[in-house]
Structures are given as structure tokens and as C-alpha cells.
Design a protein around this motif. Sequence first.
Motif, PDB file in Angstrom:
ATOM      1  N   SER A  77      51.412  34.152  34.092  1.00  0.00           N
ATOM      2  CA  SER A  77      51.314  35.216  34.872  1.00  0.00           C
ATOM      3  C   SER A  77      50.078  36.092  34.325  1.00  0.00           C
ATOM      4  CB  SER A  77      52.579  36.144  34.791  1.00  0.00           C
ATOM      5  OG  SER A  77      53.634  35.586  35.532  1.00  0.00           O
ATOM      6  N   MET A  78      49.894  36.372  32.971  1.00  0.00           N
ATOM      7  CA  MET A  78      48.802  37.149  32.864  1.00  0.00           C
ATOM      8  C   MET A  78      47.762  36.734  32.833  1.00  0.00           C
ATOM      9  SD  MET A  78      50.369  39.669  31.626  1.00  0.00           S
ATOM     10  CE  MET A  78      48.887  40.799  30.822  1.00  0.00           C
ATOM     11  N   LEU A  79      47.181  35.251  33.259  1.00  0.00           N
ATOM     12  CA  LEU A  79      46.239  34.569  33.668  1.00  0.00           C
ATOM     13  C   LEU A  79      45.659  35.206  35.023  1.00  0.00           C
ATOM     14  CD1 LEU A  79      46.413  31.021  32.412  1.00  0.00           C
ATOM     15  CD2 LEU A  79      44.672  32.542  31.476  1.00  0.00           C
ATOM     16  N   GLY A  80      46.292  35.616  35.667  1.00  0.00           N
ATOM     17  CA  GLY A  80      46.286  36.213  36.751  1.00  0.00           C
ATOM     18  C   GLY A  80      45.974  37.636  36.940  1.00  0.00           C
ATOM     19  N   ILE A 120      48.662  32.408  48.173  1.00  0.00           N
ATOM     20  CA  ILE A 120      47.104  32.530  47.924  1.00  0.00           C
ATOM     21  C   ILE A 120      46.445  33.299  49.079  1.00  0.00           C
ATOM     22  CG2 ILE A 120      45.068  31.318  47.529  1.00  0.00           C
ATOM     23  CD1 ILE A 120      46.633  29.366  45.830  1.00  0.00           C
ATOM     24  N   VAL A 121      46.598  32.688  50.403  1.00  0.00           N
ATOM     25  CA  VAL A 121      46.128  33.227  51.300  1.00  0.00           C
ATOM     26  C   VAL A 121      46.390  34.784  51.681  1.00  0.00           C
ATOM     27  CG1 VAL A 121      46.233  33.148  54.060  1.00  0.00           C
ATOM     28  CG2 VAL A 121      46.229  30.932  52.758  1.00  0.00           C
ATOM     29  N   VAL A 122      47.592  35.308  51.245  1.00  0.00           N
ATOM     30  CA  VAL A 122      47.915  36.554  51.180  1.00  0.00           C
ATOM     31  C   VAL A 122      46.939  37.378  50.438  1.00  0.00           C
ATOM     32  CG1 VAL A 122      49.449  38.497  50.894  1.00  0.00           C
ATOM     33  CG2 VAL A 122      50.127  36.175  52.176  1.00  0.00           C
ATOM     34  N   VAL A 123      46.891  36.764  49.269  1.00  0.00           N
ATOM     35  CA  VAL A 123      45.987  37.548  48.161  1.00  0.00           C
ATOM     36  C   VAL A 123      44.529  37.531  48.660  1.00  0.00           C
ATOM     37  CG1 VAL A 123      44.956  37.622  45.663  1.00  0.00           C
ATOM     38  CG2 VAL A 123      47.619  36.821  46.201  1.00  0.00           C
ATOM     39  N   VAL A 140      41.192  32.760  39.658  1.00  0.00           N
ATOM     40  CA  VAL A 140      39.903  33.502  40.406  1.00  0.00           C
ATOM     41  C   VAL A 140      40.055  34.351  41.373  1.00  0.00           C
ATOM     42  CG1 VAL A 140      37.771  32.558  41.420  1.00  0.00           C
ATOM     43  CG2 VAL A 140      38.420  31.437  39.477  1.00  0.00           C
ATOM     44  N   VAL A 141      40.873  33.661  42.316  1.00  0.00           N
ATOM     45  CA  VAL A 141      41.275  34.567  43.535  1.00  0.00           C
ATOM     46  C   VAL A 141      41.718  35.933  43.043  1.00  0.00           C
ATOM     47  CG1 VAL A 141      42.840  34.860  45.578  1.00  0.00           C
ATOM     48  CG2 VAL A 141      41.785  32.566  45.023  1.00  0.00           C
ATOM     49  N   ASP A 142      42.625  36.018  41.958  1.00  0.00           N
ATOM     50  CA  ASP A 142      43.186  37.393  41.596  1.00  0.00           C
ATOM     51  C   ASP A 142      41.927  38.176  41.075  1.00  0.00           C
ATOM     52  OD1 ASP A 142      45.544  36.635  42.053  1.00  0.00           O
ATOM     53  OD2 ASP A 142      46.112  35.997  40.222  1.00  0.00           O
ATOM     54  N   ALA A 143      40.994  37.577  40.486  1.00  0.00           N
ATOM     55  CA  ALA A 143      39.725  38.447  40.029  1.00  0.00           C
ATOM     56  C   ALA A 143      39.249  38.926  41.098  1.00  0.00           C
ATOM     57  CB  ALA A 143      39.160  37.446  38.819  1.00  0.00           C
ATOM     58  N   VAL A 144      38.712  37.947  42.228  1.00  0.00           N
ATOM     59  CA  VAL A 144      38.131  38.416  43.019  1.00  0.00           C
ATOM     60  C   VAL A 144      38.948  39.592  43.675  1.00  0.00           C
ATOM     61  CG1 VAL A 144      37.166  37.680  45.448  1.00  0.00           C
ATOM     62  CG2 VAL A 144      36.912  36.230  43.578  1.00  0.00           C
ATOM     63  N   LEU A 145      40.323  39.605  43.763  1.00  0.00           N
ATOM     64  CA  LEU A 145      41.117  40.839  44.427  1.00  0.00           C
ATOM     65  C   LEU A 145      40.545  41.959  43.702  1.00  0.00           C
ATOM     66  CD1 LEU A 145      43.240  42.056  46.253  1.00  0.00           C
ATOM     67  CD2 LEU A 145      44.943  41.209  44.398  1.00  0.00           C
TER      68      LEU A 145
END
Length: 256
Positions: A66-69, A233-236, A149-154
Motif C-alpha cells: 500500500s505504501m508503494l502507492g 485504476i480508472v477512477v484514480v 505510477v498512476v498514484d504518483a501522477v495523481l
Amino acid sequence: MSTIAPPLRCYTATTVRILRQLRADHRTVAMLLLVPTLLLTLIYFVYRDTPTPPGVPTMFDRIGVSMLGILPFIVMFLITAIAMQRERTSGTLERLMTTPLSKGDLLGGYGTAFSVAAAAQAGLACLVAFGLLGMTTRGSVWLVVLIAVVDAVLGVALGLLASAFARTEFQAVQFMPVIVGPQFFLCGLLVPRDQLPHWLHLISDVLPLSYAVDALEQVSRNTGATGRMWLDIVVVAGFATVALALGAATLRRRTA
């Protein structure tokens, strides 16, 4: 001949300029790449000696995935908000807004440049976690990398949005506990979301980090990609897109 520069050229020029600035700022690069990895390593040593029953994922595997995100999200939010505000206080933003560069080109360029940095950051954190610290998941490591990566972009998108409402770098930092804090506490890391009081569960349903953590948990529990994981993923990604659009809409042409 038209004096309006092609949108793609403006967007590309902005992206390249920000990437060059990042490359020249060694302290920011070090923070971008090393902070999530070092914090993840700290978590590993915190839980290394925690007893684990046979056949049960270790505490590090459960918390670490979880912390990876979460960690790339937090770091990218902070750095992006400060960097964008620095452009305002230095007068660079005002000068850019007098050129044919549109708000969309400007935010798109920033978003792309910092997203490249976010991808490098998340990739390095996952490499260390799975390659050196021995983290394991039932699902594919590449899915974890994708979600990170998607979390970081968020984090990049929300950082750009927060900077639109700040007048100083200090004010940009002050948005962190307001935007990041509630998401961290309600994302399901500390307490499973289905165990939260009903009103807090409803709040967590509208926070993007909840879906990021849920996607990572789906990977940790399932050997293959699930429909729920892709929906998360789509929601994020949708939250990130909306944040960038709102950032462009609220971008001021003057810093004062």
C-alpha cells in the motif's frame, strides 16, 4: 503568417523546460527518487522481526504494498505544489502567460514533466521493494508498478491544483495536511474501510487514494488482474484528469 504557435510545440517546449530544470536541481531529484525508497526501507526494518503465522503474508508485504502507492503520491504532491508556486513567485508564470502558451499547454507540460519524474520514482521504489527488500504479492509486480505510477501522477495533478490557490510556497505546503491527511487516514491502510463508521466510509468513497490502495490490495490478494482493480485504476486516473482540468481553469494570470 499567424503569430499563434502550434499548441503541440508550446506543450512540448514547456515539458522539456521543466524536465531540464528538474535535472539541474539535484536536491529535488534526490528527494524525488530517494525519499519514497528510503521510507519504504525504514518500514521494512520496522516490521522485519514481526512474527508471522505460516501461510500468511508478512506485515511488511501487507503494509509495504500500500505504501508503494501512498509514498509517491505524497512526495509528488509536495514537490509539484512547491515547484509550481515557485514559478509564480519568481515571475516566470506571468511571463509565460503573456506568450501564446495556453493554460492547458502550461498545465499539460508541467503534468507531463512531473509524471515522467513520478514514473521514475515509482519504478525505483518498486525495484527496491521487490528486488532488495523481498516484498512479495500474489499478483504481477508490473501491476504494482502501474498503480504506483498512476498514484504518483495523481499526486502531481493534485499538487498543481493546490498551487493554484496558494500565494507562497509556505501556503502550498499548508495544503498538504488538508488534501493528503484525510486521504491517508481513510484510505484503508490504518483501518479497513468497511470497518469505518458509516459517515467516514462515505467520505472515503469520494477520496481517490482509497481506490489506489484498494487496487494495490487487489493485486496483493489475487494472482491475476481483476475487474475491480482496473475500475479502481480508472477512477484514480479520472480524479487526476479532473484535477488537471480544474487547475487549468483556476490558473491565475497574475500572482497578486
